[in-house]
Design a protein around this motif. Structure first.
Motif, PDB file in Angstrom:
ATOM      1  N   ALA A  23       0.828  -1.200   0.000  1.00 29.05           N
ATOM      2  CA  ALA A  23       0.000   0.000   0.000  1.00 29.05           C
ATOM      3  C   ALA A  23       0.865   1.252   0.000  1.00 29.05           C
ATOM      4  O   ALA A  23       0.574   2.227  -0.710  1.00 29.05           O
ATOM      5  N   SER A  26       2.197   1.773  -3.393  1.00 30.80           N
ATOM      6  CA  SER A  26       1.195   2.328  -4.305  1.00 30.80           C
ATOM      7  C   SER A  26       1.128   3.840  -4.171  1.00 30.80           C
ATOM      8  O   SER A  26       0.890   4.550  -5.152  1.00 30.80           O
ATOM      9  N   GLY A  29       3.937   5.163  -6.270  1.00 30.76           N
ATOM     10  CA  GLY A  29       3.625   5.077  -7.688  1.00 30.76           C
ATOM     11  C   GLY A  29       2.644   6.143  -8.149  1.00 30.76           C
ATOM     12  O   GLY A  29       2.859   6.802  -9.170  1.00 30.76           O
ATOM     13  N   ILE A  30       1.558   6.311  -7.401  1.00 30.32           N
ATOM     14  CA  ILE A  30       0.548   7.302  -7.792  1.00 30.32           C
ATOM     15  C   ILE A  30       1.114   8.718  -7.693  1.00 30.32           C
ATOM     16  O   ILE A  30       0.907   9.549  -8.585  1.00 30.32           O
ATOM     17  N   VAL A 148       2.242  -3.776  -8.505  1.00 25.75           N
ATOM     18  CA  VAL A 148       1.443  -2.773  -7.808  1.00 25.75           C
ATOM     19  C   VAL A 148       2.072  -1.392  -7.953  1.00 25.75           C
ATOM     20  O   VAL A 148       1.370  -0.393  -8.157  1.00 25.75           O
ATOM     21  N   LEU A 149       3.397  -1.335  -7.880  1.00 26.64           N
ATOM     22  CA  LEU A 149       4.081  -0.061  -8.096  1.00 26.64           C
ATOM     23  C   LEU A 149       3.792   0.461  -9.502  1.00 26.64           C
ATOM     24  O   LEU A 149       3.518   1.647  -9.707  1.00 26.64           O
ATOM     25  N   GLY A 152       0.424   1.933  -9.830  1.00 26.46           N
ATOM     26  CA  GLY A 152       0.420   3.315  -9.361  1.00 26.46           C
ATOM     27  C   GLY A 152       0.926   4.266 -10.426  1.00 26.46           C
ATOM     28  O   GLY A 152       0.342   5.331 -10.665  1.00 26.46           O
ATOM     29  N   ALA A 181      -3.972   5.111   1.815  1.00 27.58           N
ATOM     30  CA  ALA A 181      -2.917   4.101   1.864  1.00 27.58           C
ATOM     31  C   ALA A 181      -2.326   3.931   3.254  1.00 27.58           C
ATOM     32  O   ALA A 181      -1.657   2.926   3.521  1.00 27.58           O
TER      33      ALA A 181
END
Length: 393
Positions: A23, A26, A29-30, A148-149, A152, A181
């Motif tokens: 999380a 993420s 990444g975002i 997951v990264l 993001g 997150a």
């Protein structure tokens, strides 16, 4: 023996702390995926040159270099989970600060603060993931982590294409996602791993850069290409005739390639006897891809397909390099090597935006691809040289 160690010994993955760490990733990444093009477009509309945009973006790499050796002491004193939560809060405040900062010089300390917090999140998340996964499932776990990264990174430009660069909405949306997150980290805070420091010196920390140079150079190149490319691709796209939304969607295609290709490439790396050959192949694909960018630039769909494949393979420089470190080291050595790994990523973040920005100012839009090719070519030279040197011993 800790619960995490027991989990590794009996082959089980500690899923709750894994979710907490992922999380946090993420968030990284975002924040990078949305923040890089958003901030660059805002600076472009204010009339700043590509070189100045690159200079401001390069501050992120300097912040990462400063943050890398601080992550372990902070987590040792305050705990992994609490330190990660603090970094999330600091990063959110710094990001929203860009909206309220009226002068360009203010963007430099804000960029430094943002990426200092993101770097600490990177290091502690990866350490938490490593302690939650048994060695024989490392490829799968790192594939999930990288996927997951990448999600993001893909979600960030997609959100940017929908929200645009005007008003508070893109800033507020990012901060809201960052806050969400933090929930799984709070839930798993009692299972965060302890870090036992053995008094390693700064020289000991830095020696991991030279221990596996093919891996650390790979992440340096990836940091340069990812940061410089994400920051300046919207500017490049604008200068070759793409709309703001179309350029952002091309960034999303890079992210989607990362999402779909990291688990397969990570699993392949577990079956390859010498990961350096796989790293060399990834860099070769990166070099060829940059050569084709000008040829495909006039056709959005061809460009999207190229960036999908190019982005997925180039991102494996990080995944495969990290897997290589994990197979060679363990315990505190792994934590220190991972910090050195992220340090090299930060060096790439400094070099990439500056090199690409200067290249575009000197040579126009073609300078974007030429600058990227320079990094891939230099890495291929190093990797081939290392292989030849080892074969002669």
């Amino acid at each position: 023996m800790t619960a995490e160690a027991e989990a590794r010994d009996d082959g089980h993955v500690q899923w709750l702390p894994m979710i907490a760490a992922i999380a946090a990733i993420s968030v990284v990444g975002i924040a990078i995926g949305l923040g890089m093009p958003l901030l660059s477009i805002i600076l472009e509309t204010r009339g700043h040159s590509a070189s100045m945009i690159g200079l401001n973006t390069a501050i992120a790499g300097i912040a990462s270099i400063v943050a890398a050796p601080l992550a372990t002491p902070l987590a040792t004193r305050f705990g992994v989970a609490l330190t990660m939560l603090a970094m999330i809060a600091i990063g959110a405040l710094a990001f929203v600060g860009f909206y309220f900062a009226p002068f360009f010089w203010m963007w430099f300390p804000l960029r430094a603060l943002l990426h200092l917090s993101l770097t600490v999140l990177f290091i502690l998340s990866e350490f938490w993931i490593s302690t939650s996964a048994p060695p024989h499932r490392r490829g799968l776990v790192l594939g999930i982590y990288a996927t997951v990264l990448s999600l993001g990174f893909a979600a960030g430009p997609w959100l940017f294409s929908k929200l645009g660069s005007g008003g508070f909405l893109p800033f507020g949306t990012t901060v809201a996602l960052v806050a969400l997150a933090a929930i799984p980290i709070i839930a798993a805070r009692r299972e965060s791993p302890p870090i036992h420091v053995d008094g390693e010196t700064k020289t000991g920390f830095l020696r991991y850069i030279w221990l596996v140079p093919t891996a650390t150079a790979a992440v340096l190149v990836f940091g340069a290409v990812e940061t410089g490319g994400f920051a300046l691709f919207p500017v490049y796209g604008n200068r070759i005739g793409y709309s703001e939304a179309d350029a952002a969607l091309l960034l999303t295609m890079i992210g989607l390639g990362n999402v779909l290709m990291q688990i397969p490439i990570g699993m392949i790396s577990d079956k390859v006897s010498d990961r350096r050959y796989l790293l060399l192949l990834c860099a070769s694909v990166g070099l060829v891809g940059t050569a084709f960018m000008p040829l495909f630039a006039q056709n959005w769909h061809l460009m999207a397909g190229l960036l999908f494949l190019w982005g997925g393979v180039v991102a494996a420089l990080y995944t495969v390099g990290l897997a290589h470190l994990g197979s060679q080291l363990s315990g505190h050595e792994l934590a220190s090597a991972n910090a050195a790994f992220v340090l090299c990523y930060g060096i790439g973040m400094v070099l990439g935006p500056q090199a690409i920005g200067i290249g575009m100012d000197l040579f126009g839009p073609p300078g974007f691809g030429w600058s990227l090719a320079l990094f891939f070519g230099a890495y291929m030279t190093l990797a081939i040289g290392r292989m030849l040197l080892r074969s002669r011993r």
